[in-house]
Motif scaffolding. Structure first.
Motif, mmCIF file in Angstrom:
data_model
loop_
_atom_site.group_PDB
_atom_site.id
_atom_site.type_symbol
_atom_site.label_atom_id
_atom_site.label_comp_id
_atom_site.label_asym_id
_atom_site.label_seq_id
_atom_site.Cartn_x
_atom_site.Cartn_y
_atom_site.Cartn_z
ATOM 1 N N CYS A 205 -41.787 51.550 0.642
ATOM 2 C CA CYS A 205 -41.953 50.768 -0.581
ATOM 3 C C CYS A 205 -40.899 49.684 -0.527
ATOM 4 C CB CYS A 205 -41.781 51.635 -1.823
ATOM 5 S SG CYS A 205 -41.720 50.705 -3.377
ATOM 6 N N VAL A 206 -41.325 48.440 -0.335
ATOM 7 C CA VAL A 206 -40.392 47.323 -0.186
ATOM 8 C C VAL A 206 -40.489 46.450 -1.434
ATOM 9 C CG1 VAL A 206 -39.675 45.382 1.231
ATOM 10 C CG2 VAL A 206 -40.681 47.408 2.315
ATOM 11 N N TYR A 207 -39.355 46.284 -2.114
ATOM 12 C CA TYR A 207 -39.308 45.447 -3.310
ATOM 13 C C TYR A 207 -38.813 44.058 -2.915
ATOM 14 C CZ TYR A 207 -38.192 43.617 -7.906
ATOM 15 O OH TYR A 207 -38.142 42.825 -9.037
ATOM 16 N N VAL A 208 -39.560 43.027 -3.325
ATOM 17 C CA VAL A 208 -39.184 41.646 -3.015
ATOM 18 C C VAL A 208 -38.275 41.144 -4.133
ATOM 19 C CG1 VAL A 208 -40.017 39.323 -2.549
ATOM 20 C CG2 VAL A 208 -41.368 41.299 -1.795
ATOM 21 N N GLU A 209 -36.984 41.062 -3.829
ATOM 22 C CA GLU A 209 -36.034 40.586 -4.834
ATOM 23 C C GLU A 209 -36.234 39.102 -5.116
ATOM 24 O OE1 GLU A 209 -31.227 39.934 -5.561
ATOM 25 O OE2 GLU A 209 -31.937 40.771 -3.654
ATOM 26 N N SER A 210 -36.423 38.310 -4.068
ATOM 27 C CA SER A 210 -36.647 36.874 -4.234
ATOM 28 C C SER A 210 -37.285 36.326 -2.967
ATOM 29 C CB SER A 210 -35.331 36.139 -4.532
ATOM 30 O OG SER A 210 -34.428 36.255 -3.439
ATOM 31 N N GLY A 211 -37.829 35.111 -3.078
ATOM 32 C CA GLY A 211 -38.480 34.475 -1.954
ATOM 33 C C GLY A 211 -39.967 34.760 -1.902
ATOM 34 N N LEU B 280 -35.266 41.464 0.618
ATOM 35 C CA LEU B 280 -36.095 42.664 0.591
ATOM 36 C C LEU B 280 -35.233 43.910 0.428
ATOM 37 C CD1 LEU B 280 -38.404 41.756 3.619
ATOM 38 C CD2 LEU B 280 -38.869 41.376 1.184
ATOM 39 N N TYR B 281 -35.636 44.750 -0.514
ATOM 40 C CA TYR B 281 -34.982 46.035 -0.785
ATOM 41 C C TYR B 281 -35.957 47.104 -0.334
ATOM 42 C CZ TYR B 281 -32.477 49.483 -3.748
ATOM 43 O OH TYR B 281 -31.757 50.553 -4.243
ATOM 44 N N ALA B 282 -35.653 47.747 0.778
ATOM 45 C CA ALA B 282 -36.614 48.618 1.446
ATOM 46 C C ALA B 282 -36.296 50.081 1.171
ATOM 47 C CB ALA B 282 -36.604 48.357 2.945
ATOM 48 N N ILE B 283 -37.270 50.791 0.618
ATOM 49 C CA ILE B 283 -37.171 52.224 0.353
ATOM 50 C C ILE B 283 -38.073 52.918 1.366
ATOM 51 C CG2 ILE B 283 -37.492 54.048 -1.361
ATOM 52 C CD1 ILE B 283 -37.281 51.717 -3.496
ATOM 53 N N GLU B 284 -37.474 53.579 2.342
ATOM 54 C CA GLU B 284 -38.215 54.230 3.423
ATOM 55 C C GLU B 284 -38.225 55.732 3.193
ATOM 56 O OE1 GLU B 284 -36.695 53.270 7.271
ATOM 57 O OE2 GLU B 284 -36.227 51.205 6.738
ATOM 58 N N ALA B 285 -39.409 56.303 3.069
ATOM 59 C CA ALA B 285 -39.549 57.739 2.833
ATOM 60 C C ALA B 285 -39.737 58.478 4.150
ATOM 61 C CB ALA B 285 -40.728 58.011 1.912
ATOM 62 N N ASN B 286 -39.444 59.767 4.126
ATOM 63 C CA ASN B 286 -39.886 60.666 5.186
ATOM 64 C C ASN B 286 -41.140 61.417 4.736
ATOM 65 O OD1 ASN B 286 -37.897 59.903 6.902
ATOM 66 N ND2 ASN B 286 -36.709 61.781 6.784
ATOM 67 N N SER B 287 -41.837 60.826 3.776
ATOM 68 C CA SER B 287 -43.034 61.424 3.185
ATOM 69 C C SER B 287 -43.952 60.276 2.778
ATOM 70 C CB SER B 287 -42.644 62.260 1.960
ATOM 71 O OG SER B 287 -42.043 61.434 0.959
ATOM 72 N N HIS B 288 -44.887 60.552 1.895
ATOM 73 C CA HIS B 288 -45.749 59.515 1.345
ATOM 74 C C HIS B 288 -45.226 59.065 -0.009
ATOM 75 C CE1 HIS B 288 -48.399 60.182 4.663
ATOM 76 N NE2 HIS B 288 -48.577 61.447 4.324
ATOM 77 N N ILE B 289 -45.570 57.849 -0.406
ATOM 78 C CA ILE B 289 -45.175 57.271 -1.684
ATOM 79 C C ILE B 289 -46.444 56.943 -2.448
ATOM 80 C CG2 ILE B 289 -44.014 55.337 -2.816
ATOM 81 C CD1 ILE B 289 -42.184 55.132 -0.364
ATOM 82 N N ALA B 290 -46.499 57.373 -3.707
ATOM 83 C CA ALA B 290 -47.722 57.197 -4.501
ATOM 84 C C ALA B 290 -47.366 57.088 -5.973
ATOM 85 C CB ALA B 290 -48.660 58.384 -4.278
ATOM 86 N N PRO B 291 -48.322 56.653 -6.813
ATOM 87 C CA PRO B 291 -48.084 56.701 -8.258
ATOM 88 C C PRO B 291 -47.838 58.136 -8.706
ATOM 89 C CG PRO B 291 -49.997 55.337 -7.742
ATOM 90 C CD PRO B 291 -49.618 56.041 -6.484
ATOM 91 N N PRO B 292 -47.082 58.326 -9.785
ATOM 92 C CA PRO B 292 -46.822 59.685 -10.280
ATOM 93 C C PRO B 292 -48.117 60.419 -10.623
ATOM 94 C CG PRO B 292 -45.340 58.112 -11.322
ATOM 95 C CD PRO B 292 -46.346 57.313 -10.558
#
Length: 401
Positions: free
Chosen positions: A127-133, A172-184
């Motif tokens: 899950c990568v958050y785009v801070e700017s650009g 870019l603020y990168a959140i790297e999981a060792n699992s899957h990422i999904a909506p709650p």
């Protein structure tokens, strides 16, 4: 994602012959989670997707971590990681710097101006958050045009690359999981549809453009995968005989997508609402929340600024990306800051913030929060940007506010 999409050309029946105009079979690839037991998509390639013509070791960016010892809250100034014009020659894959991490999730940061190599994270979703650009995420499924405030969800093993555009850095603020990422799960029906109480829905998600066939040979793909290096990781560069962007169509429920933080509809109440109402995604042993501009508590005696709280089961990481964060005034925290409040430390507003917030009707704040349920260690990027004095700010000492 749970809702079905189709893009490009696909045959009417899966696992049946599908040929190009010259009569050649397309190569069907199933990309699926949890073996054959969860979400998947079928992609139709011009070339054999398994073919590799060479391989070599990729020395990953520094993945070493050290414990948060002695146990203290931390203030990390991420904008200090890329100063001057350094960003112009940095890319989002090889230039990503590790800020915090544990066995479940790694948080990295990069300010980039170069196109990245083709990349595949085989350890988990990102899950990568785009801070700017601004820029484009080119993927085997098609392209996503992204900009400030976008979350980009990239399923495990999705081949992609980051292409910055514009005059300034793509942060870019990168959140790297060792699992899957999904909506709650609590936002979804048992069949996967967003429910009425969810703060966003399918209409808010952007899916890739129609895929295209790129005619290139002997192309390098950087792969991050499980191994024996720091963090249990290793890297390999595969040389593939044909460009992996050779998909003529796909369908299914597994694909990259983008969601902008401005489309998140905050949940408010008469008294202060706890962080779970701000949740946007979840992974194994961590959650992602966001705090957005909103009207605040409307009880006549409400105290809008958060109460002090002890995270006995989690570490809390807050990335401040915009606005005016009421609870942190006087701490030195600003846009581009990360605060780490570890489990075992009772934390909350800075001195004077509670009283100053009484009577407020709205907060103009923008932040991305990650709560982890195992302790976070400090990566080299975190160690390099720790201000060293944040821990004493509640006592009125050592800050530069």
């Amino acid at each position: 994602m749970a809702h079905y999409q189709r893009n490009g050309k696909i045959p009417p029946k899966r696992h049946t012959q599908f040929r190009d105009p010259a009569g050649n079979l397309y190569y069907e690839e199933l990309m699926g989670e949890e073996g054959f037991s969860s979400d998947s998509s079928l992609l139709y390639h011009v070339n054999v997707p398994s073919a590799i013509a060479g391989a070599r070791t990729w020395e990953l960016p520094d993945q070493t971590t050290v414990p948060n010892a002695p146990l203290t809250p931390r203030h990390l100034r991420l904008h200090e990681l890329f100063t001057g014009q350094e960003w112009k020659s940095t890319d989002a894959v090889t230039g990503r710097r590790l800020v915090l991490g544990n066995g479940d999730v790694r948080i990295g940061y990069a300010a980039v101006g170069e196109t990245s190599p083709l990349y595949r994270n085989a350890t988990g979703d990102e899950c990568v958050y785009v801070e700017s650009g601004t820029g484009t995420v080119e993927t085997v499924f098609g392209d996503l045009n992204v900009g400030q405030g976008d979350y980009v969800i990239l399923p495990r093993a999705t081949t992609h690359r980051w292409v910055p555009s514009g005059d300034g850095p793509l942060r870019l603020y990168a959140i790297e999981a060792n699992s899957h990422i999904a909506p709650p799960k609590r936002y979804l029906s048992r069949y996967g549809q967003f429910l009425e109480h969810a703060p966003y829905c399918e209409r808010d998600l952007r899916t890739p453009t129609t895929p295209r066939v790129v005619e290139e040979q002997d192309v390098e793909v950087y792969v991050k995968h499980r191994g024996t290096g720091p963090g249990g990781l290793a890297g390999t560069v595969h040389v593939v005989p044909r460009h992996p962007f050779d998909v003529v169509g796909w369908d299914g429920c597994l694909y990259p997508y983008a969601f902008n933080i401005a489309d998140y509809e905050p949940i408010t109440g008469r008294v202060h609402q706890p962080p779970p109402v701000h949740q946007v995604f979840e992974g194994r042993n961590f959650v992602i929340c966001n705090f957005v501009p909103r009207k605040v508590d409307y009880h006549p005696l409400a105290v809008p600024v958060p109460y002090y709280h002890a995270n006995v089961d989690s570490d809390e990481v807050m990335f401040y990306v915009g606005g005016d964060y009421e609870a942190r005034k006087g701490s030195g925290i600003n846009v581009g800051s990360v605060s780490l409040h570890p489990g075992g430390h009772s934390h909350g507003p800075q001195p004077g913030a509670v009283e100053a917030g009484v009577g407020a009707e709205e907060f103009d704040e923008l932040a991305v929060m990650v709560d982890t349920f195992r302790p976070l260690d400090l990566g080299e990027g975190g160690r390099a940007t720790d201000d060293g004095v944040y821990a004493w700010s509640w006592a009125g000492r050592g800050t530069d506010a």
